[in-house]
Design an enzyme around this catalytic site. Structure first.
Site, mmCIF file in Angstrom:
data_model
loop_
_atom_site.group_PDB
_atom_site.id
_atom_site.type_symbol
_atom_site.label_atom_id
_atom_site.label_comp_id
_atom_site.label_asym_id
_atom_site.label_seq_id
_atom_site.Cartn_x
_atom_site.Cartn_y
_atom_site.Cartn_z
ATOM 1 N N LEU A 267 -21.465 44.082 -3.349
ATOM 2 C CA LEU A 267 -22.619 44.094 -2.448
ATOM 3 C C LEU A 267 -22.912 45.498 -1.939
ATOM 4 O O LEU A 267 -24.075 45.850 -1.731
ATOM 5 C CB LEU A 267 -22.382 43.141 -1.269
ATOM 6 C CG LEU A 267 -22.507 41.648 -1.600
ATOM 7 C CD1 LEU A 267 -22.096 40.804 -0.407
ATOM 8 C CD2 LEU A 267 -23.919 41.289 -2.034
ATOM 9 N N ARG A 271 -26.572 46.961 -2.365
ATOM 10 C CA ARG A 271 -27.438 47.291 -1.228
ATOM 11 C C ARG A 271 -28.188 48.595 -1.430
ATOM 12 O O ARG A 271 -29.390 48.680 -1.185
ATOM 13 C CB ARG A 271 -26.596 47.333 0.055
ATOM 14 C CG ARG A 271 -26.263 45.945 0.559
ATOM 15 C CD ARG A 271 -25.139 45.910 1.571
ATOM 16 N NE ARG A 271 -24.875 44.515 1.904
ATOM 17 C CZ ARG A 271 -23.719 44.041 2.348
ATOM 18 N NH1 ARG A 271 -22.686 44.864 2.493
ATOM 19 N NH2 ARG A 271 -23.574 42.765 2.634
ATOM 20 N N TYR A 409 -31.669 38.930 0.282
ATOM 21 C CA TYR A 409 -30.495 39.013 -0.591
ATOM 22 C C TYR A 409 -29.757 40.344 -0.455
ATOM 23 O O TYR A 409 -30.229 41.252 0.197
ATOM 24 C CB TYR A 409 -30.783 38.642 -2.021
ATOM 25 C CG TYR A 409 -31.835 39.339 -2.830
ATOM 26 C CD1 TYR A 409 -32.287 38.734 -3.994
ATOM 27 C CD2 TYR A 409 -32.370 40.584 -2.503
ATOM 28 C CE1 TYR A 409 -33.236 39.341 -4.802
ATOM 29 C CE2 TYR A 409 -33.314 41.190 -3.300
ATOM 30 C CZ TYR A 409 -33.739 40.576 -4.453
ATOM 31 O OH TYR A 409 -34.668 41.182 -5.240
ATOM 32 N N GLU A 410 -28.550 40.386 -1.053
ATOM 33 C CA GLU A 410 -27.567 41.466 -0.833
ATOM 34 C C GLU A 410 -27.120 41.503 0.631
ATOM 35 O O GLU A 410 -26.793 42.562 1.179
ATOM 36 C CB GLU A 410 -28.130 42.837 -1.255
ATOM 37 C CG GLU A 410 -28.670 42.904 -2.663
ATOM 38 C CD GLU A 410 -27.612 42.727 -3.734
ATOM 39 O OE1 GLU A 410 -26.432 42.596 -3.390
ATOM 40 O OE2 GLU A 410 -27.972 42.702 -4.918
ATOM 41 N N GLY A 411 -27.086 40.352 1.256
ATOM 42 C CA GLY A 411 -26.746 40.265 2.683
ATOM 43 C C GLY A 411 -28.013 40.384 3.498
ATOM 44 O O GLY A 411 -28.774 41.334 3.335
#
Length: 602
Positions: A267, A271, A409-411
């Site tokens: 991740l 990011r 997404y990606e946190g």
């Protein structure tokens, strides 16, 4: 090999907050090598030729066309930029991988998602955690586009809390296979992938484990129907069901229980790559908006000449310029840190893992800032197009829909905001970033008498750089006092953390754009960089406003009485301009440039 002096000029992750950076020590897009410029132009030509004329196919959910474009990208070598040459890749540095991710993502979010899922979270876990046998078996196929990868982490009950997944892996009686059973959802590329990185829990382990799973419908793998989504419509997104799926024990990725670590480090890379994937989308939205504004005539005047439209174009351009500045600054920091670690004897795997992990704070900052800038940019693009912007006949509404996922997404951006501050505090506790001394100095300064000397602002950006230094004091004042008050319980105060994160984000972004422009002006002269200077000043002006607001919010949440009054006075002192910029004139200058060029031209 880097000299010690050169290594010392490369800040560690998070150190931008407490150390001053010289413009000569950052990398900017103006520093691209000839090879990188050729690569950029190759990708742009590919998108303009193969993708942009076929945007309608993506909006009509033509998943087969997305797969076709991905294969063509593989044939051009665009899927192999980050893969070492010995595994069939180009072995390019981190900046080059960012560059390709940037320009391949401009036309449609569907391709951006497919590309990111394959080259990032589909390939990188094997490259960074796989055994030599695993890498030799799978990576060349993924690098060429012969195979496509996907990443199976999220479950109905496990999203941001990634380690809470219920998918199980049970060792077979003969000890040769694991049998995986469970449900995964929101799996990008599921409809055409050949390989899946799957996370499951073995017995009652505290942490999940990663597995390399070849897709075979006869091996207990069932796909759900394609999800019907707001945006990224031709990105294949399905649920994946595993029912006693046999996976050879040699396909365990890294060690048992390392899955959570793999997921988190994947991740980090994802990011900063997501930030890059938003950049060319912004460029294209701005260019399309300018072209329309120049062509659309109302009251016998092109709407581009109206101040309200100029304001929008200028703000869109300034945030684009800042996002690009910060993204490539961080990318080069990562690339340099990887090189340092390799020179010290680390393997490629170790160097890349640690290099990216070092700048996890910056990766989260960029993910939040650039994903929110692209959303605002597309929204303003629709507004400039007016009623036409709401129509599927123009590219704006699709761009707006595609942009929306980038904040999730990606946190999620909320998770990433809290991570930035949490990771910084942890670095301070480990002694990697000395926050205590500068925070104490700021506290002492609040008790002292402010200087009434007239500063010398004769040099370009002298006041702006002083302002950046003062904004850092705002963060140290707010975050330092909050840590002192709450200690480890700070993580329970999420709204305070998010306010502090916004301050930190704006500091990094504003400093990056100031430093890039200072470097540009020194190289080309202030006259030639006058529009970029205006964009840097406009971005900083807006950052000061945001930091003032978030500073008040943070202070009011935990301080009372004399302490609150003292901190609010400090906030006012640290956010005060000596010479307030004429923000209207700045916007006019920026807008006039893009209007004259009829495109985003920086």
């Amino acid at each position: 090999m880097e000299t010690q002096a050169e290594q010392d000029n490369i800040l560690r992750g998070g150190q931008f907050l407490i150390k001053e950076t010289a413009c000569e020590d950052i990398f900017t897009p103006e520093d691209f090598s000839e090879e990188q410029k050729m690569m950029r132009d190759t990708v742009k030509d590919f998108i303009d030729r193969e993708v942009w004329p076929n945007k309608e196919k993506f909006e009509k959910k033509d998943y087969a066309f997305t797969e076709e474009i991905m294969r063509k990208a593989g044939e051009l070598g665009l899927l192999s930029i980050a893969v070492p040459e010995e595994l069939g890749g180009m072995g390019m540095g981190f900046v080059s991988t960012m560059l390709v991710c940037d320009y391949i993502s401009g036309a449609t979010g569907s391709l951006a998602t497919a590309f990111g899922a394959h080259t990032g979270i589909g390939t990188m876990p094997i490259l960074l955690y796989g055994t030599e046998e695993q890498k030799k078996k799978y990576v060349p196929r993924l690098a060429s586009g012969e195979w496509f990868g996907s990443y199976c982490l999220t479950e109905p009950g496990a999203g941001s809390d990634a380690n809470s997944g219920k998918t199980k892996a049970v060792l077979s009686e003969d000890g040769k296979h694991y049998l995986i059973s469970g449900q995964k959802m929101w799996i990008s590329n599921a409809g055409f992938c050949n390989l899946m990185i799957v996370f499951a829990r073995i017995e009652d382990d505290k942490y999940i484990t990663g597995f390399i799973v070849e897709y075979d419908p006869d091996n207990g793998i069932t796909l759900g129907e394609e999800e019907h989504k707001l945006g990224i419509r031709a990105s294949s997104t399905r649920q994946v069901f595993f029912n006693d799926t046999k996976v050879p024990v040699e396909n365990v990725l890294s060690e048992r229980g390392d899955g959570f670590k793999i997921a988190m480090n994947a991740l980090n890379i994802g990011r900063i790559k997501l930030a890059a994937a938003c950049l060319d989308a912004q460029r294209r939205v701005i260019t399309n908006s300018v072209k329309y504004a120049n062509e659309r005539v109302q009251f016998k005047t092109p709407i581009a000449q109206f101040g309200a439209i100029k304001s929008k174009l200028a703000e869109m351009a300034a945030t684009m310029y800042a996002g690009e500045s910060a993204s490539y600054r961080a990318a080069k920091n990562i690339e340099d840190r990887i090189a340092i670690r390799q020179s010290q004897g680390n393997t490629h795997q170790e160097a890349e893992l640690k290099g990216v992990e070092e700048y996890a704070i910056e990766c989260s900052i960029l993910k939040v800032a650039v994903s929110e800038d692209i959303q605002h940019c597309t929204d303003e693009g629709i507004q400039i197009f007016g009623g036409m912007g709401f129509s599927e006949d123009t590219p704006m509404e699709a761009a707006w829909r595609d942009a929306r996922i980038s904040r999730i997404y990606e946190g999620t951006n909320e998770i990433n905001r809290m991570l930035t501050v949490g990771m910084l505090v942890k670095k301070a506790m480990k002694g990697h970033v000395d926050l205590l001394t500068p925070a104490k100095n700021v506290a002492d300064e609040l008790m002292g008498i402010p200087s009434f000397d007239t500063p010398d602002y004769s040099q370009l950006f002298s006041e702006e750089k002083e302002m950046i230094g003062k904004l850092k004091k705002v963060f140290l004042m707010v975050a330092g006092s909050a840590v002192q008050k709450y200690g480890p319980a700070l993580e329970e105060h999420q709204q305070l953390l998010m306010a502090a994160a916004d301050i930190l984000i704006e500091i990094y972004m504003a400093e990056s754009v100031i430093l890039r422009t200072e470097k540009l002006a020194k190289r080309d002269g202030e006259d030639k960089a006058d529009t970029q200077i205006a964009m840097a000043r406009l971005y900083l002006y807006n950052a000061v406003d945001i930091i003032t607001q978030k500073g008040k919010e943070g202070i009011a949440s935990f301080a009372e009485g004399d302490e609150q009054r003292m901190m609010l006075m400090g906030l006012k002192r640290f956010t005060k301009y000596t010479n307030l910029p004429n923000v209207v004139a700045l916007r006019e200058k920026i807008a006039d440039k893009v209007i004259a060029e009829n495109e985003y031209c920086f």
